[in-house]
Scaffold this motif. Structure first.
Motif, short mmCIF file in Angstrom:
data_model
loop_
_atom_site.label_atom_id
_atom_site.label_comp_id
_atom_site.label_asym_id
_atom_site.label_seq_id
_atom_site.Cartn_x
_atom_site.Cartn_y
_atom_site.Cartn_z
N ILE A 115 0.81 -1.22 0.00
CA ILE A 115 0.00 0.00 0.00
C ILE A 115 0.85 1.27 0.00
O ILE A 115 0.38 2.32 -0.40
CB ILE A 115 -1.02 0.03 1.16
N TYR A 116 2.11 1.18 0.43
CA TYR A 116 2.98 2.35 0.35
C TYR A 116 4.28 2.09 -0.43
O TYR A 116 5.08 2.99 -0.60
CB TYR A 116 3.31 2.93 1.74
N CYS A 157 10.06 5.77 -7.72
CA CYS A 157 10.55 7.12 -8.00
C CYS A 157 10.47 7.99 -6.76
O CYS A 157 11.18 8.98 -6.64
CB CYS A 157 9.75 7.75 -9.13
N SER A 158 9.63 7.63 -5.83
CA SER A 158 9.43 8.41 -4.61
C SER A 158 10.50 8.06 -3.57
O SER A 158 10.61 6.91 -3.16
CB SER A 158 8.04 8.13 -4.03
N THR A 160 10.65 4.82 -0.94
CA THR A 160 11.85 3.99 -0.85
C THR A 160 12.34 3.91 0.59
O THR A 160 12.68 2.82 1.08
CB THR A 160 12.97 4.56 -1.76
N TRP A 161 12.36 5.04 1.30
CA TRP A 161 12.74 5.02 2.71
C TRP A 161 11.79 4.14 3.52
O TRP A 161 12.24 3.38 4.38
CB TRP A 161 12.74 6.44 3.28
N ALA A 197 13.54 -3.33 7.39
CA ALA A 197 14.71 -3.51 8.26
C ALA A 197 14.28 -3.58 9.73
O ALA A 197 14.82 -4.38 10.51
CB ALA A 197 15.71 -2.38 8.04
N LEU A 198 13.29 -2.78 10.13
CA LEU A 198 12.78 -2.84 11.50
C LEU A 198 12.12 -4.18 11.80
O LEU A 198 12.30 -4.75 12.88
CB LEU A 198 11.79 -1.70 11.76
#
Length: 166
Positions: free
Chosen positions: A29-30, A94-95, A99-100, A107-108
């Motif tokens: 979703i994100y 592209c965002s 990506t972050w 990773a969390l």
């Protein structure tokens, strides 16, 4: 699509899968790149994740066929007491924010699993690949899928569960 790699201590893939799969299926979703489902029987079907429709199983031994959300091939790319978690379900984005979020949240979740937590137990999905495809096909993020406990869960509810644990 794009593959992602995460370094983690050598725990069994069998322990990793049930904890990680609900996160991977619902993060679409994100982290979905958006586009059209090239495998849709209709002329045009918008999807949050074109990649979701090319995955075939939850976990695979290969990265080139029988594609899973991640694969368990033990490669010597990370020596010592570490292993490479190789995800196949990601997409090129592209965002920078997306990506972050993609990398940071995953990773969390991996860190929680390494710490001995079992974040996926409460949100285990009956069919993770089908769930990912359901979530990808619903831009409104209202679709619910069945958990192994028989509850109906939305992608937002699953992600909020992981957020609360983090």
């Amino acid at each position: 699509g794009c593959h992602e790699s995460y370094l983690y201590s050598r725990i069994f893939h069998a322990e990793m899968a049930p904890q990680l799969l609900p996160h991977l299926a619902s993060r679409v979703i994100y982290t979905g790149a958006g586009g059209f489902n090239s495998r849709a029987p209709h002329l045009l079907q918008f999807t949050l994740s074109p990649r979701a429709w090319h995955l075939e199983c939850d976990v695979s031994l290969q990265s080139t066929r029988e594609r899973g959300l991640f694969h368990t091939k033990d490669e010597p790319l990370s020596g010592g007491a570490y292993h490479r978690l190789h995800l196949l379900c990601g997409e090129s984005l592209c965002s920078q924010l997306a990506t972050w979020l993609k990398i940071g949240t995953t990773a969390l979740v991996v860190a929680m699993i390494e710490a001995g937590l079992q974040p996926g137990d409460a949100v285990a999905l009956r069919a993770p690949v089908a769930a990912m495809q359901t979530f990808a096909g619903d831009p409104g993020c209202a679709a619910a899928v069945e958990s192994t406990a028989g509850k109906r869960l939305t992608a937002i509810a699953i992600q909020r569960h992981y957020l609360a644990l983090a």
